[in-house]
Write an enzyme that holds these catalytic residues in place. Structure first.
Site, PDB file in Angstrom:
ATOM      1  N   HIS A  62       2.218  -3.974   9.120  1.00  0.00           N
ATOM      2  CA  HIS A  62       3.407  -3.810   9.120  1.00  0.00           C
ATOM      3  C   HIS A  62       4.342  -2.825   9.740  1.00  0.00           C
ATOM      4  O   HIS A  62       3.629  -2.819  10.588  1.00  0.00           O
ATOM      5  CB  HIS A  62       3.830  -2.781   7.161  1.00  0.00           C
ATOM      6  CG  HIS A  62       2.787  -3.490   6.074  1.00  0.00           C
ATOM      7  ND1 HIS A  62       3.543  -4.588   5.248  1.00  0.00           N
ATOM      8  CD2 HIS A  62       1.307  -3.401   5.983  1.00  0.00           C
ATOM      9  CE1 HIS A  62       2.487  -4.921   4.338  1.00  0.00           C
ATOM     10  NE2 HIS A  62       1.792  -4.119   4.663  1.00  0.00           N
ATOM     11  N   HIS A  97       0.682  -1.708  -0.174  1.00  0.00           N
ATOM     12  CA  HIS A  97       0.267   0.241   0.066  1.00  0.00           C
ATOM     13  C   HIS A  97       0.821   1.210   0.270  1.00  0.00           C
ATOM     14  O   HIS A  97       0.634   2.406  -0.843  1.00  0.00           O
ATOM     15  CB  HIS A  97      -1.368  -0.027   1.867  1.00  0.00           C
ATOM     16  CG  HIS A  97      -1.509  -0.753   1.155  1.00  0.00           C
ATOM     17  ND1 HIS A  97      -1.415  -1.981   0.926  1.00  0.00           N
ATOM     18  CD2 HIS A  97      -3.120  -0.518   1.103  1.00  0.00           C
ATOM     19  CE1 HIS A  97      -2.751  -3.007   0.953  1.00  0.00           C
ATOM     20  NE2 HIS A  97      -3.893  -2.005   0.843  1.00  0.00           N
TER      21      HIS A  97
END
Length: 271
Positions: free
Chosen positions: A235, A193
């Site tokens: 993440h 992303h």
């Protein structure tokens, strides 16, 4: 008998250790001496037998000091620095994962953060680009959209390949969603992303005429999309930062292989 001998014998009789039951304490064990001497003899014979057969390299290794072996086991400064930075990254990522679950401190905002992450997902962007490409009637618009589609596909392929190589897990045990499985975004490094948001923001800033407030909002959107992946626990911080770097490199790659209007028209006609 001299008086000195009489006195020494009396002294020996008065010594408790000279009694029969304590004589074994004053004398070393014969079995231990025999076993030690036999072990020394066997080790000496083995060393004498192995000395001529061993090569010089093995003899040098056997003669190394223990301190040298210990120095080889010590980690290097780079290894210590890397492990320390990795530990700091994991610790900070866990602290910032405030929406990792519904029981987290910001668990109520998890759905909103997930919605923000969907704005940087690859599937909606690819689908939206295809729809705009079908409805576009200008050559300039079709050229930009075809190159944008190329950039999105390259981003999905490159990020999926890097993640398969690294296979790094996230800071929390958060399972990927359905859209993540469709784009093969199942591992943590690098953040797909973040790379996509950085690439799209740079692409639009270069090829679209936007007002200054919109340009600022575009950069803030890319930053928020990357940071949202840390907040939901998918993440690490370094994954997002590396994603930004890879997104910029992907933009530079698309600029190098930019397809001209004729090439885009030929591809559209084939499609």
């Amino acid at each position: 008998m001299p008086a000195s001998q009489v006195r020494s014998r009396a002294r020996d009789r008065s010594n408790v250790l000279n009694r029969a039951e304590f004589l074994s304490l004053n004398q070393p064990l014969k079995g231990n001496q025999e076993s030690r001497s036999s072990a020394r003899k066997q080790s000496g014979q083995a060393g004498a037998a192995g000395a001529p057969s061993g090569n010089p390299k093995e003899r040098r290794q056997s003669q190394q000091l223990p301190e040298e072996d210990c120095m080889q086991l010590n980690p290097s400064f780079k290894g210590i620095a890397f492990n320390s930075l990795l530990a700091i990254d994991i610790c900070m990522s866990k602290r910032l994962g405030v929406c990792a679950s519904t029981a987290s401190s910001w668990g109520g905002a998890r759905s909103m953060i997930n919605l923000l992450g969907i704005t940087g997902h690859g599937i909606p962007w690819v689908a939206g680009t295809l729809i705009c490409l079908v409805k576009s009637s200008t050559l300039a618009g079709q050229e930009v959209l075809m190159n944008l589609l190329l950039a999105l596909l390259l981003d999905i392929i490159i990020v999926a390949g890097l993640q398969k190589l690294a296979k790094r897990k996230g800071p929390f045990d958060v399972s990927p969603g359905l859209l993540d499985y469709l784009t093969m975004d199942t591992y943590a490094f690098p953040a797909g992303h973040a790379s996509r948001a950085a690439m799209l923001s740079k692409f639009f800033l270069n090829h679209l005429v936007l007002a200054i407030p919109l340009r600022i909002l575009l950069v803030l959107w890319a930053f928020c999309v990357g940071f949202s992946r840390v907040m939901i626990g998918r993440h690490h911080i370094t994954d997002v930062l590396s994603g930004f770097v890879f997104g910029y490199l992907q933009f530079r790659l698309v600029e190098l292989i930019w397809m001209s209007s004729n090439t885009c028209q030929m591809l559209i006609s084939i499609w």
